[in-house]
Design an enzyme around this catalytic site. Structure first.
Site, short mmCIF file in Angstrom:
data_model
loop_
_atom_site.label_atom_id
_atom_site.label_comp_id
_atom_site.label_asym_id
_atom_site.label_seq_id
_atom_site.Cartn_x
_atom_site.Cartn_y
_atom_site.Cartn_z
N ARG A 124 4.38 2.63 8.48
CA ARG A 124 5.60 2.88 7.72
C ARG A 124 5.42 2.31 6.31
O ARG A 124 5.85 1.18 6.02
CB ARG A 124 6.81 2.28 8.42
CG ARG A 124 7.14 2.96 9.74
CD ARG A 124 8.39 2.38 10.37
NE ARG A 124 8.22 0.98 10.74
CZ ARG A 124 9.17 0.23 11.28
NH1 ARG A 124 10.37 0.73 11.49
NH2 ARG A 124 8.93 -1.03 11.59
N ARG A 147 -0.61 -6.43 0.14
CA ARG A 147 -0.23 -6.70 -1.25
C ARG A 147 -0.25 -8.20 -1.56
O ARG A 147 -0.59 -8.61 -2.67
CB ARG A 147 1.14 -6.09 -1.53
CG ARG A 147 1.13 -4.56 -1.54
CD ARG A 147 2.52 -3.97 -1.44
NE ARG A 147 3.35 -4.38 -2.57
CZ ARG A 147 4.66 -4.13 -2.64
NH1 ARG A 147 5.27 -3.50 -1.63
NH2 ARG A 147 5.35 -4.51 -3.69
N ASP A 169 5.79 1.35 2.45
CA ASP A 169 6.97 0.93 1.71
C ASP A 169 7.22 1.80 0.49
O ASP A 169 6.40 2.65 0.12
CB ASP A 169 6.81 -0.53 1.25
CG ASP A 169 6.73 -1.49 2.41
OD1 ASP A 169 7.33 -1.21 3.46
OD2 ASP A 169 6.06 -2.54 2.27
#
Length: 288
Positions: free
Chosen positions: A50, A227, A52
């Protein structure tokens, strides 16, 4: 009902991530709308990851079940005619009945792309993290190896505690400087070859290239894990931190001491791996 697998690429710039959300445009939303336009069925599409808001995909995998009378390979062009141009169905086929895009995945690989340049290029702004300061990608790569293996990665998780566990197994992680020739292929950018660039030219180009790619493969990822790892490694590339600092951050299990969360625009879901037996449709079904 046959189980259909889609391999999808998308530019995530204009989407609030993959998952359907009220009053938001999402990748799942436009794909499910395309299926409804084509078949009249209200189908919930499963996905491998999923992604972002603002995150891209080179090889997202989705699956769903449908009785619509169409050969599996024809789902690709049929759905594409109902999709916006920034979401592309690369492949469609039939897989085993028990295939589940989310739970059947054995590993996923993400790529993060840094444009290490003083000059901002107008065509890359939405697809890379530009960092003007020179980065030492060799130091970043060497430090990143402490993350390989099974660890509690809560230091790199934005929303902790989660409902399950922060333990994940990183199978491989690497950083390398590039020219831009292979960064938008779903294949591993550290392993692909180019017929158009000789080995000698490639060595020269990559030694002076403006792009740094992080490739990381794991059995699963936490929220903002890639990230945050990227933001932490950038501090090592700048010379602010060392490999020892990264090890301390990993062991501390404290998000507050890790690096900043890198911008979403540089992140790509590149590839998802599944058991081969689940990619084969039932013997009595045809995928013609």
């Amino acid at each position: 009902m046959p189980t259909i697998r889609l391999r999808i690429a998308y530019d995530g710039t204009n989407y609030s991530g993959w998952q359907v959300q009220p009053n938001e445009t999402t990748v799942q939303g436009v794909i499910e709308a395309a299926i409804h336009k084509l078949t009249g069925e209200a189908i919930s599409v499963l996905c491998a990851g999923r992604t972002d808001s603002g995150v891209h995909a080179l090889g997202q995998i989705a699956s769903f079940r449908s009785n619509f009378n169409i050969p599996p390979h024809r789902w690709r062009p049929a759905l594409q005619s109902h999709l916006p141009e920034d979401v592309v169905i690369l492949e469609s086929d039939q897989v085993a009945d028990e295939f589940h895009a989310t739970f059947s995945a054995v590993s996923k690989r993400y790529r993060y792309v840094i444009h290490n340049s003083v000059v901002e290029h107008p065509f890359w702004r939405k697809f890379v993290w530009r960092i003007a300061q020179s980065l030492d990608e060799t130091a970043m790569h060497e430090a990143a190896q402490v993350l390989v293996g099974t660890h509690d990665f809560r230091s790199f998780e934005s929303h902790w505690p989660n409902k399950a566990t922060s333990v994940r197994t990183v199978r491989a992680i690497s950083l390398r400087r590039h020219s831009d020739w292979n960064l938008w292929s779903a294949l591993n950018s550290n392993e692909t070859e180019s017929n158009e660039i000789s080995a000698s030219n490639r060595t020269t180009n990559e030694a002076t290239g403006d792009f740094i790619s992080l490739e990381i493969e794991a059995d699963g990822f936490l929220y903002n894990m890639v990230r945050t790892i990227t933001g932490t490694l950038v501090n090592i590339g700048r010379g602010t931190w060392t490999k020892e600092n990264l090890l301390d951050i990993l062991n501390a299990q404290d998000r507050k001491i890790a690096g900043a969360t890198a911008p979403a625009c540089g992140l790509y879901l590149a590839q998802v791996h599944y058991p081969q037996e689940l990619l084969t449709p039932p013997e009595n079904e045809s995928s013609q």
